[in-house]
Design an enzyme around this catalytic site. Structure first.
Site, PDB file in Angstrom:
ATOM      1  N   HIS A 183      21.296  57.109  73.947  1.00 45.36           N
ATOM      2  CA  HIS A 183      21.428  56.668  72.559  1.00 45.36           C
ATOM      3  C   HIS A 183      20.112  56.699  71.783  1.00 45.36           C
ATOM      4  CE1 HIS A 183      19.912  52.946  74.330  1.00 45.36           C
ATOM      5  NE2 HIS A 183      19.496  52.624  73.129  1.00 45.36           N
TER       6      HIS A 183
HETATM    7  C1  UD1 Z   1      19.096  50.161  68.222  1.00 40.75           C
HETATM    8  C2  UD1 Z   1      17.581  50.050  68.450  1.00 40.75           C
HETATM    9  C3  UD1 Z   1      17.223  50.652  69.798  1.00 40.75           C
HETATM   10  C4  UD1 Z   1      18.044  50.015  70.888  1.00 40.75           C
HETATM   11  C5  UD1 Z   1      19.525  50.075  70.565  1.00 40.75           C
HETATM   12  C6  UD1 Z   1      20.302  49.282  71.575  1.00 40.75           C
HETATM   13  C7  UD1 Z   1      16.279  50.179  66.385  1.00 40.75           C
HETATM   14  C8  UD1 Z   1      15.372  51.011  65.566  1.00 40.75           C
HETATM   15  N1  UD1 Z   1      16.853  50.789  67.421  1.00 40.75           N
HETATM   16  O1  UD1 Z   1      19.412  51.554  68.200  1.00 40.75           O
HETATM   17  O2  UD1 Z   1      15.860  50.411  70.060  1.00 40.75           O
HETATM   18  O3  UD1 Z   1      17.790  50.708  72.079  1.00 40.75           O
HETATM   19  O4  UD1 Z   1      19.771  49.498  69.272  1.00 40.75           O
HETATM   20  O5  UD1 Z   1      21.611  49.705  71.695  1.00 40.75           O
HETATM   21  O6  UD1 Z   1      16.460  49.008  66.106  1.00 40.75           O
HETATM   22  N2  UD1 Z   1      26.598  52.110  65.042  1.00 40.75           N
HETATM   23  C9  UD1 Z   1      27.947  51.843  65.025  1.00 40.75           C
HETATM   24  N3  UD1 Z   1      28.361  50.601  65.391  1.00 40.75           N
HETATM   25  C10 UD1 Z   1      27.520  49.613  65.769  1.00 40.75           C
HETATM   26  C11 UD1 Z   1      26.143  49.889  65.773  1.00 40.75           C
HETATM   27  C12 UD1 Z   1      25.707  51.136  65.412  1.00 40.75           C
HETATM   28  O7  UD1 Z   1      28.758  52.705  64.699  1.00 40.75           O
HETATM   29  O8  UD1 Z   1      27.978  48.500  66.099  1.00 40.75           O
HETATM   30  C13 UD1 Z   1      26.144  53.474  64.690  1.00 40.75           C
HETATM   31  C14 UD1 Z   1      25.895  53.655  63.192  1.00 40.75           C
HETATM   32  O9  UD1 Z   1      26.285  54.958  62.868  1.00 40.75           O
HETATM   33  C15 UD1 Z   1      24.390  53.545  63.094  1.00 40.75           C
HETATM   34  C16 UD1 Z   1      23.924  54.122  64.426  1.00 40.75           C
HETATM   35  O10 UD1 Z   1      24.928  53.733  65.360  1.00 40.75           O
HETATM   36  O11 UD1 Z   1      23.852  54.229  62.003  1.00 40.75           O
HETATM   37  C17 UD1 Z   1      22.567  53.602  64.871  1.00 40.75           C
HETATM   38  O12 UD1 Z   1      22.549  52.168  64.896  1.00 40.75           O
HETATM   39  P1  UD1 Z   1      21.159  51.363  64.745  1.00 40.75           P
HETATM   40  O13 UD1 Z   1      21.443  49.926  64.854  1.00 40.75           O
HETATM   41  O14 UD1 Z   1      20.423  51.834  63.552  1.00 40.75           O
HETATM   42  O15 UD1 Z   1      20.310  51.861  65.968  1.00 40.75           O
HETATM   43  P2  UD1 Z   1      20.722  52.075  67.493  1.00 40.75           P
HETATM   44  O16 UD1 Z   1      20.756  53.528  67.760  1.00 40.75           O
HETATM   45  O17 UD1 Z   1      21.896  51.254  67.822  1.00 40.75           O
HETATM   46  N1  UDP Z   2      24.845  47.894  78.421  1.00 39.92           N
HETATM   47  C1  UDP Z   2      26.143  47.413  78.423  1.00 39.92           C
HETATM   48  N2  UDP Z   2      27.167  48.295  78.184  1.00 39.92           N
HETATM   49  C2  UDP Z   2      26.957  49.623  77.960  1.00 39.92           C
HETATM   50  C3  UDP Z   2      25.620  50.102  77.961  1.00 39.92           C
HETATM   51  C4  UDP Z   2      24.586  49.200  78.180  1.00 39.92           C
HETATM   52  O1  UDP Z   2      26.376  46.217  78.640  1.00 39.92           O
HETATM   53  O2  UDP Z   2      27.932  50.359  77.745  1.00 39.92           O
HETATM   54  C5  UDP Z   2      23.739  46.947  78.664  1.00 39.92           C
HETATM   55  C6  UDP Z   2      22.829  47.335  79.808  1.00 39.92           C
HETATM   56  O3  UDP Z   2      23.350  46.875  81.039  1.00 39.92           O
HETATM   57  C7  UDP Z   2      21.530  46.640  79.417  1.00 39.92           C
HETATM   58  C8  UDP Z   2      21.536  46.718  77.907  1.00 39.92           C
HETATM   59  O4  UDP Z   2      22.899  46.947  77.529  1.00 39.92           O
HETATM   60  O5  UDP Z   2      21.543  45.284  79.807  1.00 39.92           O
HETATM   61  C9  UDP Z   2      20.671  47.839  77.449  1.00 39.92           C
HETATM   62  O6  UDP Z   2      20.896  48.055  76.105  1.00 39.92           O
HETATM   63  P1  UDP Z   2      20.740  49.471  75.415  1.00 39.92           P
HETATM   64  O7  UDP Z   2      20.747  50.545  76.414  1.00 39.92           O
HETATM   65  O8  UDP Z   2      21.739  49.522  74.319  1.00 39.92           O
HETATM   66  O9  UDP Z   2      19.331  49.339  74.680  1.00 39.92           O
HETATM   67  P2  UDP Z   2      17.818  49.476  75.170  1.00 39.92           P
HETATM   68  O10 UDP Z   2      17.636  48.685  76.410  1.00 39.92           O
HETATM   69  O11 UDP Z   2      17.541  50.928  75.328  1.00 39.92           O
HETATM   70  O12 UDP Z   2      17.063  48.933  74.019  1.00 39.92           O
END
Ligand code: UD1
Ligand code: UDP
Length: 358
Positions: free
Chosen positions: A203
């Protein structure tokens, strides 16, 4: 003492669970959810399954560009902080919600505590790296998960307020893994046998926002000889669909595409996987804690211990390297979980705040 806990994204719900349990023994806690993540599988499921206190505020910020997201959060968090007047704001990890929470508090001269302070990938093209650096530099209490994190802070001149507590993600994992073993049905549901599949998550922006990298990763998944279970982050699902890659993955016989899963199911998938392929920060650590070889789809990691100890290999988005690692990567030594604490980081955090409060 009143503490405002600010969260917004999936990994923060997991990190706050053990910390909040400890804080509530001694302090009043107000939970502010920025609304950065909002899909059921990215948000509610964690509150329901992990007994996390319900947010007192959900700011509903949602998705958008970095500037929009952080700006909206900053405005809305500030309003709540002015109203609630907490003595301390707690932020977790390295997302936009972390930075907005820390900045809003610092500007109001409210003390900031950063859980997971001091992590560095030394790659400022990653949005998380910017969030970490800025958050650490406005924090008053820096709860570092590892010695490496303490050293990183020291090297940036941050020497006061740094506490080596261990990693709250280890606390969360140790607390929940037994519950997961009892409750999770995910292996049966997907027809999986332990150690007969690989688990994948993708992601991070550096992979999803670069078509060539994403395509290489997806091609490697499809071409490898293993069953790949792939819980797809909504960001990745959208991009895969936009580029027409989703269908080829769906058609691939070895790839099991599923929605993001809850933490308990995730722990069971991780524990029983033969290998894990990921660009996640948290998943790399969990692989290490659970002694599962990890193939990291990045050039750099902030969790250097996992690589140094031989349980994690950085392959970037290079298809051949990914395929080779799936075939050949075997860890060479032991894991040393003590480097991430003893599963009581949350207790130590509460203890520090208690002493400061006196
Ligand atoms: C964010 C964090 C990243 C973290 C991740 C955990 C930032 C800059 N990035 O990335 O460090 O690893 O969360 O999962 O804060 N979207 C949905 N539904 C949701 C959430 C997101 O559809 O509930 C989609 C939207 O299209 C959105 C895109 O995902 O634009 C990205 O979401 P965003 O919260 O900006 O960043 P993540 O990629 O989730
Ligand atoms: N995780 C989860 N379900 C999923 C993918 C990840 O519960 O489908 C959990 C994972 O076990 C870990 C956390 O989410 O505890 C990590 O989050 P993510 O990978 O979204 O973000 P990052 O750690 O890269 O910021």
């Amino acid at each position: 003492m009143k503490i405002a806990t600010i969260v917004g994204a999936r990994p923060q719900f997991i990190k706050m669970a053990p910390v909040s349990r400890e804080l509530r023994k001694y302090f009043e806690e107000v939970v502010i959810h920025t609304g950065q993540h909002y899909d059921y599988e990215m948000d509610r499921i964690f509150f329901e399954q992990l007994n996390i206190p319900e947010p007192d505020y959900n700011l509903g910020v949602g998705s958008g560009s970095h500037g929009y997201q952080i700006g909206e959060m900053l405005k809305k968090i500030e309003e709540v902080l002015i109203k609630e007047k907490p003595d301390l704001v707690m932020v977790f990890g390295d997302t936009n919600s972390t930075l907005a929470g820390a900045l809003a508090a610092a500007k109001l001269k409210i003390k900031v505590a950063h859980v997971e302070a001091g992590l560095r990938s030394f790659d400022k093209s990653m949005p998380e790296e910017i969030n970490r650096i800025l958050t650490d530099h406005v924090s008053d209490y820096l709860f570092a998960p590892t010695e490496t994190a303490v050293k990183n802070l020291y090297n940036e001149g941050i020497r006061n307020g740094v506490y080596l507590t261990g990693d709250v993600m280890l606390d969360a994992l140790l607390y929940n893994v037994k519950i997961a073993e009892r409750c999770s049905e995910i292996l049966n549901k997907l027809g999986l046998k332990p150690k007969e599949f690989c688990l994948a998550t993708v992601h991070r922006a550096e992979n999803t926002d670069n078509l060539e990298r994403l395509k290489n990763i997806i091609d490697a998944f499809v071409e490898c000889k293993e069953t790949i279970v792939f819980p797809v982050h909504p960001r990745t699902e959208k991009v895969l669909k936009a580029y027409g890659l989703y269908d080829s993955l769906k058609k691939a016989e070895n790839v099991i595409l599923i929605k993001p899963v809850g933490y308990l199911d995730m722990l069971m998938l991780e524990k029983n996987a033969k290998k894990i392929l990921t660009d996640s920060g948290g998943v790399q650590k969990e692989a290490y804690f659970l002694k599962v070889p990890c193939i990291t789809l990045r050039e750099r990691t902030e969790w250097v211990e996992t690589v140094e100890d031989g349980w994690n290999v950085l392959v970037g988005a290079d298809k051949e390297k990914i395929l080779r690692a799936v075939r050949e990567f075997e860890p060479s030594g032991e894991t040393y979980t003590y480097k991430f604490g003893d599963g009581r980081a949350s207790e130590k955090i509460a203890e520090v705040i208690k002493n400061v409060d006196r």
